[in-house]
Design a protein around this motif. Structure first.
Motif, short mmCIF file in Angstrom:
data_model
loop_
_atom_site.label_atom_id
_atom_site.label_comp_id
_atom_site.label_asym_id
_atom_site.label_seq_id
_atom_site.Cartn_x
_atom_site.Cartn_y
_atom_site.Cartn_z
N GLY A 1 0.49 -1.01 -0.30
CA GLY A 1 -0.28 0.49 0.06
C GLY A 1 0.45 1.21 -0.22
O GLY A 1 0.26 2.49 -0.32
N GLU A 2 1.88 1.15 0.67
CA GLU A 2 2.54 2.14 0.08
C GLU A 2 4.20 2.80 0.03
O GLU A 2 4.79 3.34 0.09
N LEU A 3 4.42 1.01 -0.16
CA LEU A 3 5.57 1.06 -0.73
C LEU A 3 6.10 0.33 -1.67
O LEU A 3 7.17 0.43 -2.46
N ASN A 4 5.55 0.35 -2.20
CA ASN A 4 4.95 -0.19 -3.73
C ASN A 4 5.56 -1.44 -3.96
O ASN A 4 6.40 -1.14 -4.91
N GLY A 5 5.79 -2.15 -3.02
CA GLY A 5 6.45 -3.59 -2.96
C GLY A 5 7.65 -3.38 -3.06
O GLY A 5 8.53 -4.84 -3.21
N GLN A 6 8.32 -2.91 -2.40
CA GLN A 6 10.14 -2.63 -2.80
C GLN A 6 10.51 -3.29 -1.21
O GLN A 6 11.57 -3.33 -1.77
N ALA A 7 10.07 -3.99 -1.06
CA ALA A 7 10.47 -3.77 1.13
C ALA A 7 10.62 -5.81 1.10
O ALA A 7 9.82 -6.27 -0.04
N GLU A 8 11.06 -6.08 1.15
CA GLU A 8 11.03 -7.83 1.71
C GLU A 8 10.62 -7.79 3.00
O GLU A 8 10.43 -7.12 3.77
N ILE A 9 9.26 -8.15 3.44
CA ILE A 9 8.76 -8.90 4.48
C ILE A 9 9.08 -9.89 5.05
O ILE A 9 9.08 -11.71 4.71
N ARG A 10 9.52 -9.67 6.23
CA ARG A 10 9.50 -11.50 7.54
C ARG A 10 9.09 -11.32 8.24
O ARG A 10 9.00 -10.46 9.01
N GLU A 11 8.92 -12.00 9.26
CA GLU A 11 8.15 -12.73 10.18
C GLU A 11 9.20 -12.24 11.29
O GLU A 11 11.21 -13.08 10.51
N VAL A 12 9.55 -12.00 12.20
CA VAL A 12 11.04 -12.41 13.56
C VAL A 12 10.17 -12.56 14.78
O VAL A 12 9.55 -11.55 14.82
N ASP A 13 11.14 -12.70 15.46
CA ASP A 13 10.64 -13.53 17.12
C ASP A 13 11.64 -13.13 17.22
O ASP A 13 12.85 -13.67 17.56
N LEU A 14 11.89 -11.80 18.05
CA LEU A 14 13.55 -10.68 19.08
C LEU A 14 13.74 -11.98 20.06
O LEU A 14 14.54 -11.66 20.46
N TRP A 15 12.83 -12.48 20.58
CA TRP A 15 12.76 -13.42 21.12
C TRP A 15 13.13 -15.01 21.59
O TRP A 15 12.94 -15.30 22.32
N ASP A 16 13.48 -15.18 20.01
CA ASP A 16 13.56 -16.07 19.33
C ASP A 16 15.02 -16.02 18.69
O ASP A 16 15.41 -15.37 17.32
N ALA A 17 15.96 -16.55 19.31
CA ALA A 17 17.86 -16.17 18.87
C ALA A 17 18.02 -16.61 17.55
O ALA A 17 18.70 -16.02 16.81
N GLN A 18 17.65 -17.89 16.73
CA GLN A 18 17.62 -18.31 15.88
C GLN A 18 16.67 -17.87 14.69
O GLN A 18 17.04 -17.32 13.89
N SER A 19 15.33 -17.31 14.69
CA SER A 19 14.80 -16.60 14.14
C SER A 19 15.80 -14.71 14.01
O SER A 19 15.54 -14.60 12.56
N LEU A 20 16.36 -14.62 15.42
CA LEU A 20 16.41 -12.61 15.09
C LEU A 20 17.74 -13.16 14.47
O LEU A 20 17.84 -12.30 13.61
N ALA A 21 19.27 -13.98 14.17
CA ALA A 21 19.86 -14.36 13.76
C ALA A 21 19.45 -14.48 12.20
O ALA A 21 20.28 -13.46 11.06
#
Length: 362
Positions: free
Chosen positions: A42-62
């Motif tokens: 809607g606002e970035l014209n699809g230019q960003a990469e979107i990812r799920e991240v859990d900052l309390w999960d070390a592997q997800s954050l890494a």
């Protein structure tokens, strides 16, 4: 340059992305990738990469940090996140910017970074812009003798902001009833003023509480000012009353879900029927052109989250020019450029300066 934004779907992270899109490759991370993709489309014209991240999960954050040249943390509460995102960014080889962090994070980070690496903390509105703004006014003085700083906001606190507010009370962010004299913090003789008035206030008198933050102590040291005082201003009685009740309880009982909800509700009651705003003001006295001079400057914005995100994004754009190592944003960012960019990206923001001789835009 690839920039990863943790908390990229929130109000602060979205503003960082709006400013940076087109300047770098963006990776936005949060708990709801669907929400992130809607914002991206809607606002970035699809230019960003979107990812799920859990900052309390070390592997997800890494995994989220991997491949990024810069990580910007917009997630909170800052006083709970502490060094989780920072250490993951450093381990991945990235530079790091935090809209919060403040002294508790600074104390946890390595004393020495690898050559060429940069970490910038407190790159938001308060702290951050609150430490930069007075320096622009001070630049017009040959010598600064006295400074008074003020901060006031009217708006509904988010749960995260309310939680950070409570956590900051016991984490060294600042001290109530303290002032500054001859290079050190002292017990202030200034009392709480329940009918504080200034021409730059939005809706009339407010309540002024003397409160000295660690950022302000660094500011007053840098300006070599002899006497200084800083204030938190409360526009409305509900938030102030709720905070007073919480501060009157034992420290171990302050950080509860009930108290967080009470602060959110109190801020909403203060806002009811009014227009939200954020305001920073500074009064300064010293020498200009060899003559005693007094000056006042104020900055008024509509949205604290947008202001915080804009400052963090400007810090990212200035990053290559900043010194290596770990720093606070207010001590290394170009203040003039920061204010120019704030006005560019948030055109409803107003900055004004008044001296004994003239008035005008800073």
């Amino acid at each position: 340059m690839r920039v990863g934004i943790v908390g990229g779907y929130g109000h602060v992270g979205r503003q960082v992305a709006r400013v940076l899109v087109g300047h770098c490759r963006l990776r936005l991370g949060g708990r709801d990738p669907g929400q992130g993709q809607r914002f991206n489309d809607g606002e970035l014209n699809g230019q960003a990469e979107i990812r799920e991240v859990d900052l309390w999960d070390a592997q997800s954050l890494a995994a989220f940090c991997s491949g990024c040249d810069l990580l910007i943390n917009c997630a909170g509460p800052s006083y709970q996140v502490l060094d989780r995102v920072a250490l993951a960014a450093l381990a991945s080889g990235a530079d790091y910017i935090d809209v919060g962090g403040d002294d508790p994070l600074h104390q946890l980070l390595p004393a020495q970074l690898p050559p060429g690496r940069r970490v910038v903390l407190s790159a938001g509105m308060l702290p951050g812009l609150s430490g930069l703004f007075p320096k622009v006014l001070a630049a017009s003085f040959e010598r600064v003798d006295a400074v008074h700083c003020y901060a006031v906001g009217l708006g509904r606190l988010s749960t995260t902001a309310a939680e950070d507010f409570l956590l900051s009370l016991g984490n060294g962010y600042g001290q109530a009833s303290m002032g500054w004299c001859d290079g050190r913090a002292i017990k202030s003789a200034v009392l709480v003023d329940e009918h504080f008035e200034r021409p730059w206030l939005v809706g009339g008198p407010v309540t002024a509480h003397p409160y000295l933050t660690t950022e302000q102590q660094r500011l007053f040291t840098d300006l070599r000012v002899r006497e200084a005082q800083a204030y938190n201003l409360f526009d409305g009685g509900h938030l102030r009353a709720a905070l007073g009740r919480i501060q009157g309880s034992p420290p171990a009982l302050r950080h509860t879900a009930e108290n967080i909800a009470a602060l959110v509700q109190a801020s909403a009651l203060d806002l009811a029927g009014r227009t939200p705003y954020q305001l920073l003001a500074v009064e300064m006295a010293g020498l200009q052109h060899g003559e005693p001079q007094q000056a006042t400057a104020w900055l008024r914005a509509a949205d604290g989250s947008a202001l915080t995100g804009t400052v963090a994004a400007i810090c990212a754009l200035q990053l290559a020019k900043l010194p290596e190592g770990t720093h606070y944003a207010a001590q290394v960012m170009d203040a003039d450029d920061c204010l120019r960019q704030v006005l560019r990206w948030l055109p409803q923001t107003r900055i004004h300066v008044t001296t004994e001789l003239e008035e005008g835009v800073l």
